[in-house]
Design a protein around this motif. Sequence first.
Motif, PDB file in Angstrom:
ATOM      1  N   ALA A 167       0.829  -1.218   0.000  1.00  0.00           N
ATOM      2  CA  ALA A 167       0.000   0.000   0.000  1.00  0.00           C
ATOM      3  C   ALA A 167       0.861   1.265   0.000  1.00  0.00           C
ATOM      4  N   ARG A 168       1.951   1.244   0.744  1.00  0.00           N
ATOM      5  CA  ARG A 168       2.824   2.441   0.793  1.00  0.00           C
ATOM      6  C   ARG A 168       3.476   2.703  -0.564  1.00  0.00           C
ATOM      7  N   LYS A 169       3.771   1.638  -1.325  1.00  0.00           N
ATOM      8  CA  LYS A 169       4.436   1.781  -2.628  1.00  0.00           C
ATOM      9  C   LYS A 169       3.454   2.006  -3.773  1.00  0.00           C
ATOM     10  N   TRP A 170       2.159   1.966  -3.470  1.00  0.00           N
ATOM     11  CA  TRP A 170       1.136   2.030  -4.516  1.00  0.00           C
ATOM     12  C   TRP A 170       1.317   3.263  -5.388  1.00  0.00           C
ATOM     13  N   ASN A 171       1.331   3.067  -6.722  1.00  0.00           N
ATOM     14  CA  ASN A 171       1.473   4.213  -7.622  1.00  0.00           C
ATOM     15  C   ASN A 171       0.594   4.123  -8.861  1.00  0.00           C
ATOM     16  N   THR A 172      -0.302   3.148  -8.913  1.00  0.00           N
ATOM     17  CA  THR A 172      -1.199   2.993 -10.046  1.00  0.00           C
ATOM     18  C   THR A 172      -2.518   3.705  -9.756  1.00  0.00           C
ATOM     19  N   PRO A 173      -2.960   4.591 -10.647  1.00  0.00           N
ATOM     20  CA  PRO A 173      -4.218   5.321 -10.410  1.00  0.00           C
ATOM     21  C   PRO A 173      -5.411   4.377 -10.234  1.00  0.00           C
ATOM     22  N   LEU A 174      -6.340   4.783  -9.375  1.00  0.00           N
ATOM     23  CA  LEU A 174      -7.570   4.030  -9.145  1.00  0.00           C
ATOM     24  C   LEU A 174      -8.758   4.916  -9.452  1.00  0.00           C
ATOM     25  N   ASP A 175      -9.869   4.311  -9.794  1.00  0.00           N
ATOM     26  CA  ASP A 175     -11.092   5.039 -10.116  1.00  0.00           C
ATOM     27  C   ASP A 175     -12.001   5.048  -8.887  1.00  0.00           C
ATOM     28  N   PRO A 176     -12.317   6.229  -8.347  1.00  0.00           N
ATOM     29  CA  PRO A 176     -13.179   6.308  -7.160  1.00  0.00           C
ATOM     30  C   PRO A 176     -14.559   5.666  -7.362  1.00  0.00           C
ATOM     31  N   THR A 199       1.500   3.431  26.610  1.00  0.00           N
ATOM     32  CA  THR A 199       2.964   3.508  26.628  1.00  0.00           C
ATOM     33  C   THR A 199       3.598   3.279  25.263  1.00  0.00           C
ATOM     34  N   PHE A 200       2.779   3.004  24.257  1.00  0.00           N
ATOM     35  CA  PHE A 200       3.328   2.698  22.946  1.00  0.00           C
ATOM     36  C   PHE A 200       2.531   3.468  21.896  1.00  0.00           C
ATOM     37  N   LYS A 201       3.087   4.540  21.392  1.00  0.00           N
ATOM     38  CA  LYS A 201       2.420   5.367  20.385  1.00  0.00           C
ATOM     39  C   LYS A 201       2.818   4.859  19.004  1.00  0.00           C
ATOM     40  N   ILE A 202       1.829   4.589  18.200  1.00  0.00           N
ATOM     41  CA  ILE A 202       2.098   4.013  16.892  1.00  0.00           C
ATOM     42  C   ILE A 202       1.133   4.603  15.872  1.00  0.00           C
ATOM     43  N   ASN A 203       1.606   4.795  14.671  1.00  0.00           N
ATOM     44  CA  ASN A 203       0.740   5.213  13.577  1.00  0.00           C
ATOM     45  C   ASN A 203       1.041   4.303  12.403  1.00  0.00           C
ATOM     46  N   CYS A 204       0.241   3.286  12.269  1.00  0.00           N
ATOM     47  CA  CYS A 204       0.478   2.288  11.225  1.00  0.00           C
ATOM     48  C   CYS A 204      -0.415   2.465  10.010  1.00  0.00           C
ATOM     49  N   ASN A 205      -1.318   3.421  10.041  1.00  0.00           N
ATOM     50  CA  ASN A 205      -2.160   3.619   8.871  1.00  0.00           C
ATOM     51  C   ASN A 205      -1.325   4.183   7.732  1.00  0.00           C
ATOM     52  N   VAL A 206      -1.642   3.749   6.559  1.00  0.00           N
ATOM     53  CA  VAL A 206      -0.922   4.168   5.367  1.00  0.00           C
ATOM     54  C   VAL A 206      -1.512   5.477   4.866  1.00  0.00           C
ATOM     55  N   SER A 207      -0.657   6.417   4.557  1.00  0.00           N
ATOM     56  CA  SER A 207      -1.093   7.659   3.943  1.00  0.00           C
ATOM     57  C   SER A 207      -0.521   7.679   2.532  1.00  0.00           C
ATOM     58  N   ASN A 208      -1.355   7.327   1.571  1.00  0.00           N
ATOM     59  CA  ASN A 208      -0.945   7.274   0.184  1.00  0.00           C
ATOM     60  C   ASN A 208      -1.976   8.059  -0.612  1.00  0.00           C
ATOM     61  N   PRO A 209      -1.559   9.117  -1.324  1.00  0.00           N
ATOM     62  CA  PRO A 209      -2.532   9.968  -2.017  1.00  0.00           C
ATOM     63  C   PRO A 209      -3.391   9.229  -3.032  1.00  0.00           C
ATOM     64  N   ILE A 210      -2.841   8.211  -3.677  1.00  0.00           N
ATOM     65  CA  ILE A 210      -3.633   7.473  -4.670  1.00  0.00           C
ATOM     66  C   ILE A 210      -4.718   6.655  -3.964  1.00  0.00           C
ATOM     67  N   LEU A 211      -4.318   5.914  -2.933  1.00  0.00           N
ATOM     68  CA  LEU A 211      -5.308   5.124  -2.207  1.00  0.00           C
ATOM     69  C   LEU A 211      -6.292   6.026  -1.470  1.00  0.00           C
ATOM     70  N   ASN A 212      -5.804   7.150  -0.974  1.00  0.00           N
ATOM     71  CA  ASN A 212      -6.692   8.088  -0.283  1.00  0.00           C
ATOM     72  C   ASN A 212      -7.657   8.782  -1.231  1.00  0.00           C
ATOM     73  N   SER A 213      -7.435   8.662  -2.545  1.00  0.00           N
ATOM     74  CA  SER A 213      -8.323   9.314  -3.518  1.00  0.00           C
ATOM     75  C   SER A 213      -9.621   8.539  -3.724  1.00  0.00           C
ATOM     76  N   VAL A 214      -9.681   7.306  -3.245  1.00  0.00           N
ATOM     77  CA  VAL A 214     -10.911   6.520  -3.349  1.00  0.00           C
ATOM     78  C   VAL A 214     -11.573   6.472  -1.972  1.00  0.00           C
ATOM     79  N   ASN A 215     -12.835   6.095  -1.941  1.00  0.00           N
ATOM     80  CA  ASN A 215     -13.540   5.985  -0.666  1.00  0.00           C
ATOM     81  C   ASN A 215     -12.790   4.986   0.205  1.00  0.00           C
ATOM     82  N   HIS A 216     -12.479   5.375   1.439  1.00  0.00           N
ATOM     83  CA  HIS A 216     -11.671   4.504   2.283  1.00  0.00           C
ATOM     84  C   HIS A 216     -12.111   4.554   3.741  1.00  0.00           C
ATOM     85  N   LEU A 217     -11.797   3.480   4.429  1.00  0.00           N
ATOM     86  CA  LEU A 217     -12.047   3.352   5.856  1.00  0.00           C
ATOM     87  C   LEU A 217     -10.725   3.032   6.516  1.00  0.00           C
ATOM     88  N   LYS A 218     -10.338   3.844   7.480  1.00  0.00           N
ATOM     89  CA  LYS A 218      -9.131   3.566   8.262  1.00  0.00           C
ATOM     90  C   LYS A 218      -9.585   3.160   9.653  1.00  0.00           C
TER      91      LYS A 218
END
Length: 182
Positions: A32-41, A56-75
């Motif tokens: 998901a982090r390497k995703w670079n192929t356009p998607l259709d919303p 005691t453990f702060k983590i941010n494992c959600n992927v922030s990828n503009p292409i994947l974020n361009s479609v309807n998504h649930l995190k």
Amino acid sequence: MERSWIETQRSIQIGDINGINMITHNISRDTARKWNTPLDPDKHCWISIGEPSTPTFKINCNVSNPILNSVNHLKIDFWDITTPTENQYGNGEMVYPATEEDARKIVEFLHENKGKVVINQCRAGISRSGAISRFCHEYLGYEWDKDSIKRAVPNDHIFWLLVKAHNVPKPTKIIDKRRITL
């Protein structure tokens, strides 16, 4: 032979296996982090599963990828476990599995995006996302991408929470006076 992640992106972008448009894929966070192929919303949606932070453990494992974020998504964040357990750091802090509320959010999202290619992403693309792909395949009529299904080891706890949240029996068919599950 497994496809490369570029071939996987191409098959997801096309969103068609033998004329079937309702396809589900489980992919890793790395893919998901390497995703670079356009998607259709209008044809794709994405579920990103991370691990929740603890006091005691702060983590941010959600992927922030503009292409994947361009479609309807649930995190959404939940651990890949089946019962509450002490975290891996041995400090006595507990971590918890997915809840009925998590499952309800996922099922609602899937119903809102019915007919779209579903891309499920978790850390390894095996267990949590595999459970969602299995649910899509068995209960919603989606085709499960052959490479995704080969690497999946669906988390049964998550799968059965999704089934419970869906609250609709598995499709069946009567053949020769016997009911079979499709």
